[in-house]
Scaffold this motif. Structure first.
Motif, short mmCIF file in Angstrom:
data_model
loop_
_atom_site.label_atom_id
_atom_site.label_comp_id
_atom_site.label_asym_id
_atom_site.label_seq_id
_atom_site.Cartn_x
_atom_site.Cartn_y
_atom_site.Cartn_z
N VAL A 1 0.85 -1.20 0.00
CA VAL A 1 0.00 0.00 0.00
C VAL A 1 0.88 1.25 0.00
N LEU A 2 0.52 2.22 -0.84
CA LEU A 2 1.26 3.48 -0.87
C LEU A 2 1.02 4.24 0.43
N VAL A 3 2.11 4.53 1.18
CA VAL A 3 1.95 5.23 2.46
C VAL A 3 2.74 6.53 2.53
N GLY A 4 3.58 6.81 1.52
CA GLY A 4 4.37 8.05 1.56
C GLY A 4 5.35 8.09 0.42
N MET A 5 6.24 9.07 0.48
CA MET A 5 7.23 9.24 -0.59
C MET A 5 8.59 9.58 0.02
N ILE A 6 9.63 9.17 -0.71
CA ILE A 6 10.99 9.62 -0.39
C ILE A 6 11.57 10.22 -1.66
N GLY A 7 12.23 11.37 -1.52
CA GLY A 7 12.86 11.99 -2.69
C GLY A 7 14.37 12.04 -2.51
N VAL A 8 15.08 11.72 -3.59
CA VAL A 8 16.53 11.93 -3.62
C VAL A 8 16.74 13.20 -4.42
N GLN A 9 17.40 14.20 -3.80
CA GLN A 9 17.49 15.53 -4.41
C GLN A 9 18.92 16.04 -4.44
N ASN A 10 19.11 17.09 -5.23
CA ASN A 10 20.43 17.76 -5.31
C ASN A 10 21.56 16.81 -5.72
N LEU A 11 21.20 15.85 -6.58
CA LEU A 11 22.22 14.95 -7.12
C LEU A 11 23.06 15.70 -8.16
N GLY A 12 24.10 15.07 -8.64
CA GLY A 12 24.79 15.58 -9.83
C GLY A 12 25.96 16.48 -9.54
N SER A 13 26.23 16.74 -8.25
CA SER A 13 27.37 17.60 -7.96
C SER A 13 28.68 16.84 -8.17
N LEU B 1 20.36 4.54 1.78
CA LEU B 1 21.78 4.85 2.02
C LEU B 1 22.66 3.72 1.48
N ASP B 2 22.26 2.47 1.75
CA ASP B 2 23.02 1.33 1.19
C ASP B 2 23.13 1.48 -0.33
N TYR B 3 22.00 1.83 -0.95
CA TYR B 3 21.98 1.94 -2.41
C TYR B 3 22.81 3.13 -2.91
N LEU B 4 22.61 4.29 -2.29
CA LEU B 4 23.30 5.50 -2.77
C LEU B 4 24.81 5.40 -2.60
N PHE B 5 25.24 4.89 -1.43
CA PHE B 5 26.69 4.76 -1.20
C PHE B 5 27.26 3.56 -1.98
N GLY B 6 26.52 2.47 -1.99
CA GLY B 6 27.06 1.22 -2.54
C GLY B 6 26.95 1.12 -4.05
N VAL B 7 25.88 1.67 -4.62
CA VAL B 7 25.63 1.48 -6.05
C VAL B 7 25.82 2.79 -6.83
N GLU B 8 25.29 3.88 -6.30
CA GLU B 8 25.29 5.15 -7.07
C GLU B 8 26.61 5.93 -6.93
N VAL C 1 25.44 12.10 2.16
CA VAL C 1 23.98 12.26 2.10
C VAL C 1 23.56 13.23 3.19
N GLN C 2 22.79 14.24 2.79
CA GLN C 2 22.31 15.25 3.73
C GLN C 2 20.83 15.04 4.02
N ILE C 3 20.42 15.38 5.23
CA ILE C 3 18.99 15.51 5.54
C ILE C 3 18.82 16.84 6.25
N ARG C 4 17.88 17.65 5.74
CA ARG C 4 17.56 18.92 6.41
C ARG C 4 16.17 18.80 7.02
N ALA C 5 16.06 19.10 8.31
CA ALA C 5 14.74 19.04 8.96
C ALA C 5 14.56 20.30 9.80
N ALA D 1 31.02 16.90 -6.23
CA ALA D 1 31.42 16.39 -4.91
C ALA D 1 30.58 15.18 -4.48
N ARG D 2 29.70 14.72 -5.35
CA ARG D 2 28.94 13.49 -5.15
C ARG D 2 28.16 13.45 -3.83
N PHE D 3 27.39 14.51 -3.61
CA PHE D 3 26.48 14.47 -2.46
C PHE D 3 25.04 14.52 -2.95
#
Ligand SMILES: CC(C)(COP(=O)(O)OP(=O)(O)OC[C@H]1O[C@@H](n2cnc3c(N)ncnc32)[C@H](O)[C@@H]1OP(=O)(O)O)[C@@H](O)C(=O)NCCC(=O)NCCS
Length: 185
Positions: free
Chosen positions: A78-90, A119-126, A131-135, A92-94
């Motif tokens: 069931v769809l319960v929310g979303m996660i976005g990966v943003q500000n890619l492409g630098s 995080l496993d995917y972004l660090f291990g594969v991409e 990785v930053q999180i702003r709250a 400096a690879r963040f």
């Protein structure tokens, strides 16, 4: 190229949306407007299914995924929310993670576990290095996610976001590839 889907565990799957999912996403945003709008500026701009479609269409434009991409969070299918990966492409690879959940899906570790798998995917594969999180400083539930995952609090960005007509001080958290890998051993 982002993965079409990421298996978080037996219950949770992250999946890249197709344009056909705009309706489901809009229904969830609309049903959770009051819950989401205090901290998320996009909610106010999402006033109709057409708005949602236009946003998703832009996200799915060929090449856009090199800069940012959304993933649906499916819990037991069931769809319960979303996660976005943003500000890619630098150089400096963040990149940065953003997320939201339907109010009634909170309290089960769905986003913490999903961010861990991402995080496993972004660090291990991409090949991402940071990785930053702003709250928002006052958004305790959101801040608890990077804190639970062992991110470092780097400081407070003063009035760095605007949601619901209020400028928000933002706590900046980060996780480095070497720290995440060290944690896993
Ligand atoms: C921010 C938001 C996604 C956090 O949701 P959440 O449910 O608190 O976060 P998680 O899915 O990681 O769940 C954590 C909770 O599940 C519990 N939990 C249960 N099993 C767990 C597990 N296996 N792993 C981690 N936590 C677990 C935790 O103890 C925690 O409970 P608590 O709420 O009593 O502290 C949600 O509140 C939201 O969408 N808010 C509005 C939008 C928003 O602010 N977005 C972020 C903008 S920066």
């Amino acid at each position: 190229m982002p993965a079409a889907s990421i298996n978080v565990d037996d219950d949770i799957l992250l999946r890249r949306p197709s344009l056909a999912r705009a309706e489901d996403i809009y229904a969830l945003v609309d049903a959770n407007r009051d819950h989401l709008c205090r901290w998320l500026a996009f909610v106010d701009a999402m006033r109709s299914l057409q708005d949602q479609r236009a946003w998703l269409k832009a996200m799915l434009e060929p090449g856009h995924e090199r800069w940012e991409y959304p993933m649906m969070v499916l819990h037991k299918g069931v769809l319960v929310g979303m996660i976005g990966v943003q500000n890619l492409g630098s150089r400096a690879r963040f990149c940065e993670l953003g997320y939201w959940l339907a109010a009634d899906a909170q309290g089960q570790g769905i986003i913490t576990r999903s961010c861990g798998a991402l995080l496993d995917y972004l660090f291990g594969v991409e090949g991402i290095n940071r990785v930053q999180i702003r709250a928002a400083v006052g958004n305790a539930r959101s801040r608890a996610i990077p804190e639970r995952l062992g991110f470092t609090l780097e400081g407070i960005l003063r009035q760095a976001d605007l949601a619901n007509g209020v400028f928000l001080d933002m706590a900046m958290y980060s996780m480095l590839k070497e720290e995440w890998e060290e944690r896993a051993t």
